[in-house]
Design a protein around this motif. Sequence first.
Motif, mmCIF file in Angstrom:
data_model
loop_
_atom_site.group_PDB
_atom_site.id
_atom_site.type_symbol
_atom_site.label_atom_id
_atom_site.label_comp_id
_atom_site.label_asym_id
_atom_site.label_seq_id
_atom_site.Cartn_x
_atom_site.Cartn_y
_atom_site.Cartn_z
ATOM 1 N N ALA A 46 0.837 -1.204 0.000
ATOM 2 C CA ALA A 46 0.000 0.000 0.000
ATOM 3 C C ALA A 46 0.874 1.257 0.000
ATOM 4 O O ALA A 46 1.975 1.271 0.571
ATOM 5 C CB ALA A 46 -0.916 -0.011 1.216
ATOM 6 N N GLU A 94 -8.649 7.129 -1.489
ATOM 7 C CA GLU A 94 -8.185 5.769 -1.763
ATOM 8 C C GLU A 94 -8.445 5.356 -3.204
ATOM 9 O O GLU A 94 -9.547 5.516 -3.725
ATOM 10 C CB GLU A 94 -8.865 4.768 -0.823
ATOM 11 N N ILE A 96 -7.985 1.837 -5.442
ATOM 12 C CA ILE A 96 -7.728 0.408 -5.299
ATOM 13 C C ILE A 96 -7.561 -0.197 -6.687
ATOM 14 O O ILE A 96 -8.434 -0.051 -7.550
ATOM 15 C CB ILE A 96 -8.866 -0.291 -4.543
ATOM 16 N N THR A 114 -3.736 -0.678 -2.458
ATOM 17 C CA THR A 114 -4.442 0.555 -2.141
ATOM 18 C C THR A 114 -3.462 1.716 -2.191
ATOM 19 O O THR A 114 -2.438 1.701 -1.498
ATOM 20 C CB THR A 114 -5.099 0.486 -0.751
ATOM 21 N N THR A 116 -3.302 5.686 -1.600
ATOM 22 C CA THR A 116 -4.009 6.835 -1.048
ATOM 23 C C THR A 116 -3.314 8.111 -1.507
ATOM 24 O O THR A 116 -2.136 8.320 -1.216
ATOM 25 C CB THR A 116 -4.041 6.784 0.489
#
Length: 201
Positions: A46, A94, A96, A114, A116
């Motif tokens: 992430a 976010e 994805i 993910t 952000t």
Amino acid sequence: PFSTNGFKDKQKSLFTWKVFNEYCTNTDTVSVTFFKAPVVAIAGTAQALVKDNYILQGNNPSYGKGRWNVVQGGSKIENDTNPNSEVKQLSFGENILKWTISNGICPISSDIITITYSDFNIPSGFSPNGDNKNDFFEIRGIESYPGTQLKVFNRWGMMVYSSSDYQNQWDGDGLSDDTYYYELKIVGSKEKHGYILLKRK
């Protein structure tokens, strides 16, 4: 038993069934394609970014094929079959993305990442009064972008501060309480500018 170790991703084989007796023989042939199960998909770790593009870090399948898909967000994948494609135009918040590896009729393997995206958090003011609270012009996220240039001007257009590699060190030393104009040039991102209030009391 049949082994898949001798081929890359699939192999087609012909099998013949023969029925016979002492008077006659009959045969039939069937074609069977064997596929290797895809490797486990890895989309990467992430990310929290202050820019709207990123080089994806999916794993490269040794056989079969991979494809990126946007699950959430308005991002644009430059090459959805490249595990290390660039993704652009990330949406705020976010995003994805899913990396899927498949091979023929075998069960697919998928993983998500993910990302952000939040813009730089540039404060509207700071109070360099020595109380160890808000004493510097601190821009959240700036530490990840070395080489970011900051220029600060007073109300008459005179430059009163500059840095070619800003690391949140400006404390307004020598300047009076007032509103100042700043220009921020960020490596790999768009230029930002605005006003900052310097007030010690």
